[in-house]
Enzyme design. Structure first.
Site, PDB file in Angstrom:
ATOM      1  N   SER A  60       0.847  -1.201   0.000  1.00 36.71           N
ATOM      2  CA  SER A  60       0.000   0.000   0.000  1.00 36.71           C
ATOM      3  C   SER A  60       0.882   1.250   0.000  1.00 36.71           C
ATOM      4  O   SER A  60       0.408   2.356  -0.271  1.00 36.71           O
ATOM      5  CB  SER A  60      -0.935   0.001   1.211  1.00 36.71           C
ATOM      6  OG  SER A  60      -0.225  -0.309   2.389  1.00 36.71           O
ATOM      7  N   GLU A 197      -8.733 -10.193   4.012  1.00 35.20           N
ATOM      8  CA  GLU A 197      -9.136  -8.831   3.631  1.00 35.20           C
ATOM      9  C   GLU A 197     -10.461  -8.857   2.873  1.00 35.20           C
ATOM     10  O   GLU A 197     -10.651  -9.665   1.948  1.00 35.20           O
ATOM     11  CB  GLU A 197      -8.050  -8.176   2.755  1.00 35.20           C
ATOM     12  CG  GLU A 197      -8.447  -6.782   2.281  1.00 35.20           C
ATOM     13  CD  GLU A 197      -7.306  -5.945   1.733  1.00 35.20           C
ATOM     14  OE1 GLU A 197      -6.139  -6.396   1.762  1.00 35.20           O
ATOM     15  OE2 GLU A 197      -7.593  -4.817   1.283  1.00 35.20           O
TER      16      GLU A 197
HETATM   17  O1  KIV Z   1      -0.290  -3.425   1.756  1.00 30.55           O
HETATM   18  C1  KIV Z   1      -1.048  -3.401   2.724  1.00 30.55           C
HETATM   19  O2  KIV Z   1      -1.208  -2.371   3.360  1.00 30.55           O
HETATM   20  C2  KIV Z   1      -1.752  -4.633   3.066  1.00 30.55           C
HETATM   21  C3  KIV Z   1      -2.824  -4.679   4.095  1.00 30.55           C
HETATM   22  C4  KIV Z   1      -3.081  -6.029   4.611  1.00 30.55           C
HETATM   23  C5  KIV Z   1      -2.969  -3.680   5.088  1.00 30.55           C
HETATM   24  O3  KIV Z   1      -1.458  -5.622   2.481  1.00 30.55           O
END
Ligand code: KIV
Length: 303
Positions: A60, A197
């Protein structure tokens, strides 16, 4: 040196170092596991000092730090750069690095060596890969290379195009069956935790009961063994409409806007810096300098 003194030597602070064993024991004791993302020294330090169990250097990063509109473009070099910054900050939490899109979906040998880079060059203690059943062979090889693996199923952002958008998964019976199969496959492969998720609460609860590995939910309801959120989301720094599951615990955007606006106003009005925020010459240098400037001035007038 005994094994006990070795472990103590690694962690002089009061809080014991979080490891895969800590995470497993927390599930057994039914103690909720906490996880947040972090991507830089300052925020990772604050997250660690707050006592969060696991810090995920998530891909992310691509969106909340680098400004891309999906996680797909982020590279291993970019992820490593940020993993190292987090590593330098963290004393106690377990540091996990996300493997970027395209670095583990192909040749498993390449996947293993990319995973090893995150431990060797980035200082991560584990890696995370997206996908269930189809990742089992790769996960076994990464574990054979002594790198703990966190699984990630449900809404897996790296599959955005295949999923046809960011959609909650496991909403019908065949979806539930697929998710359960994936979770069991990851559990049997030996992952130390599974991120769930974007799945219905009821499905997350069933999976949590079924698998030995702790489940860490994000948009998966309260019955998981732990919860993870994106740091920028909880402090309102992600510039995107929040998902249903995001809770703002602070407003860093408002704080930063206020501070930056005030700095601008102070500079423009001459209110910053003040005399007390300035360095000064020592007394004797000032006297000498004034004398020199005076002599110069007298010379100019004498001409
Ligand atoms: O990249 C990310 O933030 C994630 C989540 C599980 C928060 O993979």
């Amino acid at each position: 040196m005994s094994i006990t003194s070795l472990n103590e030597g690694q962690n002089p602070s009061a809080r014991p170092k979080v490891t895969t064993i800590t995470i497993h024991e927390k599930k057994q004791r039914r103690e909720p596991i906490t996880c947040l993302t972090a991507y830089d020294y300052a925020t990772a330090r604050l997250v660690d000092e707050a006592g969060i169990d696991m810090i995920l250097v998530g891909d992310s990063l691509a969106q909340v730090v680098l400004g891309y509109d999906s996680t797909l473009p982020v590279t291993t070099d970019e992820m490593l750069h940020h993993t190292r910054a987090v590593r330098r900050a963290v004393k106690t939490a377990m540091v996990i690095a996300d493997m970027p899109f395209g670095t583990y979906q192909g040749d498993p040998k390449e996947g293993v060596s990319n995973a090893v880079r995150f431990v060797k060059d980035g200082g991560a203690e584990a890696i995370k890969v997206e996908g269930g059943d189809k990742r089992v062979d790769l996960i076994r090889r990464i574990l054979d290379a002594e790198v703990p693996v966190m699984g990630h199923i449900g809404l897996t952002p790296q599959s955005v195009h295949k999923m046809g958008g960011y959609k909650v998964q496991g909403k019908d019976l065949s979806g539930i069956e697929r998710l359960m199969k994936d979770a069991v496959a990851l559990d049997r492969a030996g992952v130390f935790a599974i991120v769930l998720e974007g799945v219905p609460r009821e499905v997350a609860a069933m999976i949590t009961r079924e698998v030995a590995a702790p489940t860490i939910g994000i948009g998966a309801g309260p019955d998981c063994d732990g919860q993870v959120l994106v740091f920028h989301d909880i402090v309102n720094l992600s510039f995107a409409p929040p998902a249903k599951f995001v809770r703002h615990y602070g407003d860093a955007a408002a704080l930063i806007r206020q501070a930056v606006g005030q700095f601008k106003a102070d500079v423009e009005s001459g209110g910053y810096p003040s005399d007390s925020e300035s360095y000064h010459l020592p007394q004797e240098t000032r006297v000498d300098l004034e004398a020199i400037l005076k002599r110069k001035e007298m010379k100019v007038h004498a001409r």
